[in-house]
Write a protein that holds these residues in place. Structure first.
Motif, mmCIF file in Angstrom:
data_model
loop_
_atom_site.group_PDB
_atom_site.id
_atom_site.type_symbol
_atom_site.label_atom_id
_atom_site.label_comp_id
_atom_site.label_asym_id
_atom_site.label_seq_id
_atom_site.Cartn_x
_atom_site.Cartn_y
_atom_site.Cartn_z
ATOM 1 N N SER A 32 0.811 -1.701 -0.063
ATOM 2 C CA SER A 32 -0.031 -0.152 -0.064
ATOM 3 C C SER A 32 0.709 1.698 0.112
ATOM 4 C CB SER A 32 -0.676 0.210 0.841
ATOM 5 O OG SER A 32 -1.859 -0.916 1.184
ATOM 6 N N MET A 33 1.770 1.274 0.817
ATOM 7 C CA MET A 33 2.840 2.182 1.383
ATOM 8 C C MET A 33 3.700 3.015 0.166
ATOM 9 S SD MET A 33 4.287 2.406 5.157
ATOM 10 C CE MET A 33 3.800 4.531 4.903
ATOM 11 N N TYR A 34 4.248 1.937 -0.719
ATOM 12 C CA TYR A 34 4.737 2.041 -1.535
ATOM 13 C C TYR A 34 4.326 2.706 -3.466
ATOM 14 C CZ TYR A 34 8.559 0.693 -5.582
ATOM 15 O OH TYR A 34 9.237 0.681 -6.981
ATOM 16 N N SER A 35 3.214 1.797 -3.473
ATOM 17 C CA SER A 35 1.816 2.560 -4.855
ATOM 18 C C SER A 35 1.819 3.381 -4.153
ATOM 19 C CB SER A 35 1.032 1.691 -4.875
ATOM 20 O OG SER A 35 1.618 -0.350 -5.492
ATOM 21 N N SER A 36 1.354 3.942 -2.629
ATOM 22 C CA SER A 36 0.781 5.263 -2.487
ATOM 23 C C SER A 36 1.372 6.444 -2.993
ATOM 24 C CB SER A 36 0.461 4.941 -0.619
ATOM 25 O OG SER A 36 1.485 5.207 -0.290
ATOM 26 N N ALA A 37 2.797 6.014 -2.914
ATOM 27 C CA ALA A 37 3.952 6.973 -3.073
ATOM 28 C C ALA A 37 3.839 7.977 -4.867
ATOM 29 C CB ALA A 37 5.356 6.693 -2.964
ATOM 30 N N PHE A 38 3.525 6.462 -5.830
ATOM 31 C CA PHE A 38 3.188 7.036 -6.500
ATOM 32 C C PHE A 38 1.948 7.581 -7.104
ATOM 33 C CE2 PHE A 38 6.035 3.754 -7.035
ATOM 34 C CZ PHE A 38 7.189 3.915 -7.705
ATOM 35 N N ILE A 39 0.983 6.757 -6.540
ATOM 36 C CA ILE A 39 -0.444 7.614 -6.997
ATOM 37 C C ILE A 39 -0.206 8.538 -6.145
ATOM 38 C CG2 ILE A 39 -2.968 7.766 -5.974
ATOM 39 C CD1 ILE A 39 -2.624 4.310 -5.739
ATOM 40 N N ALA A 40 -0.002 9.670 -5.422
ATOM 41 C CA ALA A 40 0.602 10.741 -4.938
ATOM 42 C C ALA A 40 0.748 11.687 -5.977
ATOM 43 C CB ALA A 40 1.090 10.786 -4.019
ATOM 44 N N GLU A 41 1.847 11.087 -6.877
ATOM 45 C CA GLU A 41 2.660 12.096 -7.659
ATOM 46 C C GLU A 41 1.122 11.705 -9.254
ATOM 47 O OE1 GLU A 41 5.847 13.818 -8.173
ATOM 48 O OE2 GLU A 41 4.412 13.696 -5.978
ATOM 49 N N ILE A 42 0.652 10.478 -9.596
ATOM 50 C CA ILE A 42 -0.515 10.524 -10.185
ATOM 51 C C ILE A 42 -1.603 11.848 -10.065
ATOM 52 C CG2 ILE A 42 -2.313 9.538 -11.435
ATOM 53 C CD1 ILE A 42 -0.639 6.754 -10.840
ATOM 54 N N VAL A 43 -1.976 12.101 -8.886
ATOM 55 C CA VAL A 43 -2.810 12.586 -8.197
ATOM 56 C C VAL A 43 -2.763 14.689 -8.357
ATOM 57 C CG1 VAL A 43 -4.455 13.618 -6.043
ATOM 58 C CG2 VAL A 43 -3.902 11.121 -6.802
ATOM 59 N N ARG A 44 -1.122 14.307 -7.705
ATOM 60 C CA ARG A 44 -0.806 15.546 -7.358
ATOM 61 C C ARG A 44 -0.666 16.222 -9.633
ATOM 62 N NH1 ARG A 44 4.066 18.219 -9.258
ATOM 63 N NH2 ARG A 44 5.235 16.032 -9.916
ATOM 64 N N GLY A 45 0.127 15.189 -10.323
ATOM 65 C CA GLY A 45 -0.315 15.996 -11.664
ATOM 66 C C GLY A 45 -1.665 15.969 -12.558
ATOM 67 N N ALA A 46 -2.175 15.020 -11.676
ATOM 68 C CA ALA A 46 -3.919 15.504 -12.918
ATOM 69 C C ALA A 46 -4.908 16.781 -12.141
ATOM 70 C CB ALA A 46 -4.375 14.250 -12.040
ATOM 71 N N ILE A 47 -4.180 17.018 -10.751
ATOM 72 C CA ILE A 47 -5.104 18.205 -10.459
ATOM 73 C C ILE A 47 -4.640 19.310 -10.807
ATOM 74 C CG2 ILE A 47 -4.952 19.552 -8.259
ATOM 75 C CD1 ILE A 47 -5.479 17.393 -6.845
ATOM 76 N N VAL A 48 -2.870 19.056 -11.710
ATOM 77 C CA VAL A 48 -2.264 20.546 -11.648
ATOM 78 C C VAL A 48 -2.835 20.836 -13.634
ATOM 79 C CG1 VAL A 48 0.278 21.514 -12.491
ATOM 80 C CG2 VAL A 48 -0.210 21.018 -9.969
ATOM 81 N N ALA A 49 -3.068 19.735 -13.320
ATOM 82 C CA ALA A 49 -3.519 19.309 -15.058
ATOM 83 C C ALA A 49 -5.075 20.053 -15.195
ATOM 84 C CB ALA A 49 -3.522 17.856 -15.697
ATOM 85 N N VAL A 50 -5.433 20.700 -14.280
ATOM 86 C CA VAL A 50 -7.036 20.806 -14.576
ATOM 87 C C VAL A 50 -6.612 22.526 -14.819
ATOM 88 C CG1 VAL A 50 -9.337 21.240 -13.301
ATOM 89 C CG2 VAL A 50 -7.719 19.395 -12.795
ATOM 90 N N ALA A 51 -7.486 22.956 -15.799
ATOM 91 C CA ALA A 51 -6.452 24.698 -15.925
ATOM 92 C C ALA A 51 -7.351 24.991 -14.701
ATOM 93 C CB ALA A 51 -8.046 24.673 -17.289
ATOM 94 N N LYS A 52 -6.545 26.563 -14.309
ATOM 95 C CA LYS A 52 -6.719 27.764 -13.094
ATOM 96 C C LYS A 52 -7.917 27.895 -13.502
ATOM 97 C CE LYS A 52 -1.864 28.053 -12.982
ATOM 98 N NZ LYS A 52 -0.722 29.500 -13.322
ATOM 99 N N GLY A 53 -8.305 28.669 -15.069
ATOM 100 C CA GLY A 53 -9.510 29.217 -14.928
ATOM 101 C C GLY A 53 -10.679 28.185 -14.483
ATOM 102 N N GLN A 54 -10.710 26.903 -13.728
ATOM 103 C CA GLN A 54 -12.075 26.217 -13.383
ATOM 104 C C GLN A 54 -12.174 26.243 -11.345
ATOM 105 O OE1 GLN A 54 -13.853 23.843 -14.992
ATOM 106 N NE2 GLN A 54 -13.456 24.551 -16.713
#
Length: 353
Positions: A229-251
Motif C-alpha cells: 500500500s505505501m509503496y504504491s501510494s507514493a506513485f499514486i500521490a504523484e499521479i494525483v498531483r499531476g492530474a490536479i495541476v493539469a486542470v485549467a486554472k480558470g476552473q
C-alpha cells in the motif's frame, strides 16, 4: 506468424519432455496435499487436493491485493493533495514521504514492516488494547468476531442486491428523478440490515497462554498489506498531483467567483475533472500492486507464488505445469482489472459533441 511461434515452442517442449521421459499433465491437481496453510479465508484441511490449495492461495492473493488497492488509493489521494498545500510543513512532509518511499526497494519495505515493526510488537501477555476491543501483539492483530443468526444468509443476499442496484439509482439521481433518493438510502439500509443479523460480538481475550475469541490477522498479511500500500501510494500521490495541476486554472477561479470554499472547490470542481486524467496511470499502478503480491513469499504469507511455486512445486515436481498455472491466474486477474478500469475510464471520460 504468432501461430507459427506457438507451434514451434510447443514442438520444442514436447521434444524436451520426451528426452527426459516426462509427461505434461495437470492430473496432479487431484492428488492430496499433505501440508497445512496457516492463514486462509476459504475452508482448508490437510489432505485436500492441490486444486483446493490453488483456490485457497488465490483467495489470499486477491484479499491482500484488494486491501492494497483500497489503502494505496486513499493514502495516495491524501498525500497527492498535501503535495499542493500552501502550508510549507504539510507540503514538504508529503514530498519527503514520496521521495523516501518510491526510492526504496519494495521488498525492503515489506521486510521493514515485518521485521522492524511487527516483530517488535509486545508479547502476548502485554498485548496493546485498541479501540473496539481489538488486541495487537507479536502474533498479529486480533479483531472481535461477529456471530450471525441462522437466517443471516438471506440478509447477505439482500445487502448484495441493494449494493448492485445503487449505481442504477445514482444515474436517476443525476437526472433529478425521485428514485435518486435511493442512491443514498440503499447502502445505508444494506449496512443496517446486516447489523440486524448479528447476534453476538465476541471480543478477543487473553486466557492462559493464548487468546480466545476474535479473528486473528497474521503479521505476514499486515506487513505485506502495508508494504504494498505505501509503496504504491507514493506513485499514486504523484499521479494525483499531476492530474490536479493539469486542470485549467480558470476552473478554480470560476469556482472562487461563485463563493465556494477551498474544500468544496477541490471535491466538486477539481477532483472530478482530474479523475479523467488519473484513471489510465492508476490502472498501471493497480496492476503492479497485484503482481507484487508475490513478494509475500519473502515473509511466508501463503499467497499464490509462496504456496504453488514453492510447496506444491517441491512436492509434485511439476515445474512447468505449476508455473503455467500461476501465469494464467495472474494474467486473468490482471486482464479483469484492466477491463474494469477501461470500462470505468470510458464512463468518466469527457464526451465531445
Amino acid at each position: 506468424m504468432l501461430a507459427a511461434v506457438v507451434w514451434r515452442l510447443g514442438s520444442n517442449l514436447a521434444d524436451n519432455l520426451d528426452a527426459r521421459h516426462m509427461t505434461f499433465s495437470f492430473a496432479f491437481l487431484r492428488d492430496r496435499a499433505n501440508f497445512d496453510i496457516p492463514f486462509r479465508i476459504v475452508d482448508w484441511k490437510v489432505g485436500d487436493p492441490y486444486s483446493r490449495a490453488l483456490l485457497v492461495c488465490t483467495a489470499n492473493t486477491l484479499l491482500v491485493s484488494a486491501l492494497g488497492v483500497v489503502a494505496a488509493t486513499l493514502i495516495g489521494l491524501a498525500v497527492g493533495v498535501m503535495r499542493l498545500s500552501p502550508n510549507w510543513l504539510v507540503r514538504n512532509t508529503a514530498l519527503v514521504y514520496v521521495e523516501v518511499v518510491r526510492n526504496t526497494p519494495q521488498l525492503v519495505q515489506v521486510a521493514f514492516w515485518y521485521i522492524g515493526v511487527l516483530q517488535a510488537m509486545p508479547p502476548l501477555r502485554q498485548s496493546i488494547t485498541l479501540p473496539g476491543g481489538a488486541l495487537l501483539n507479536i502474533r498479529g492483530l486480533y479483531l472481535p468476531t461477529l456471530h450471525w443468526a441462522p437466517w443471516a444468509e438471506q440478509l447477505w443476499w439482500l445487502a448484495a442486491a441493494m449494493v448492485a442496484v445503487t449505481p442504477f439509482a445514482w444515474r436517476y439521481r443525476r437526472r433529478d428523478r425521485p428514485l435518486g433518493v435511493w442512491a443514498l438510502l440503499l447502502p445505508t439500509a444494506a449496512v443496517v440490515g446486516l447489523m440486524a443479523g448479528v447476534t453476538q460480538v465476541e471480543a478477543p481475550a487473553l486466557r492462559g497462554f493464548n487468546i480466545a475469541g476474535g479473528v486473528q490477522i497474521p503479521p505476514e498479511l499486515v506487513a505485506l498489506w502495508a508494504g504494498l500500500s505505501m509503496y504504491s501510494s507514493a506513485f499514486i500521490a504523484e499521479i494525483v498531483r499531476g492530474a490536479i495541476v493539469a486542470v485549467a486554472k480558470g476552473q478554480r477561479e470560476a469556482a472562487l467567483s461563485l463563493g465556494l470554499k477551498p474544500w468544496q472547490i477541490l471535491a466538486k470542481v477539481i477532483l472530478p475533472q482530474a479523475l479523467r486524467i488519473m484513471v489510465p496511470p492508476l490502472t498501471s499502478q493497480y496492476l503492479n500492486l497485484i503482481k507484487s503480491s508475490s513478494l509475500g513469499a519473502a515473509i511466508a504469507y501463503p499467497e499464490l507464488f509462496s504456496i504453488f511455486a514453492g510447496t506444491v512445486l517441491n512436492q509434485t515436481g511439476r515445474e512447468l505445469e505449476t508455473i503455467l498455472i500461476l501465469m494464467v491466474i495472474f494474467l486473468s486477474i490482471s486482464l479483469s482489472t484492466s477491463a474494469f478500469m477501461n470500462w470505468y475510464n470510458r464512463r468518466v471520460s469527457l464526451v465531445m459533441r
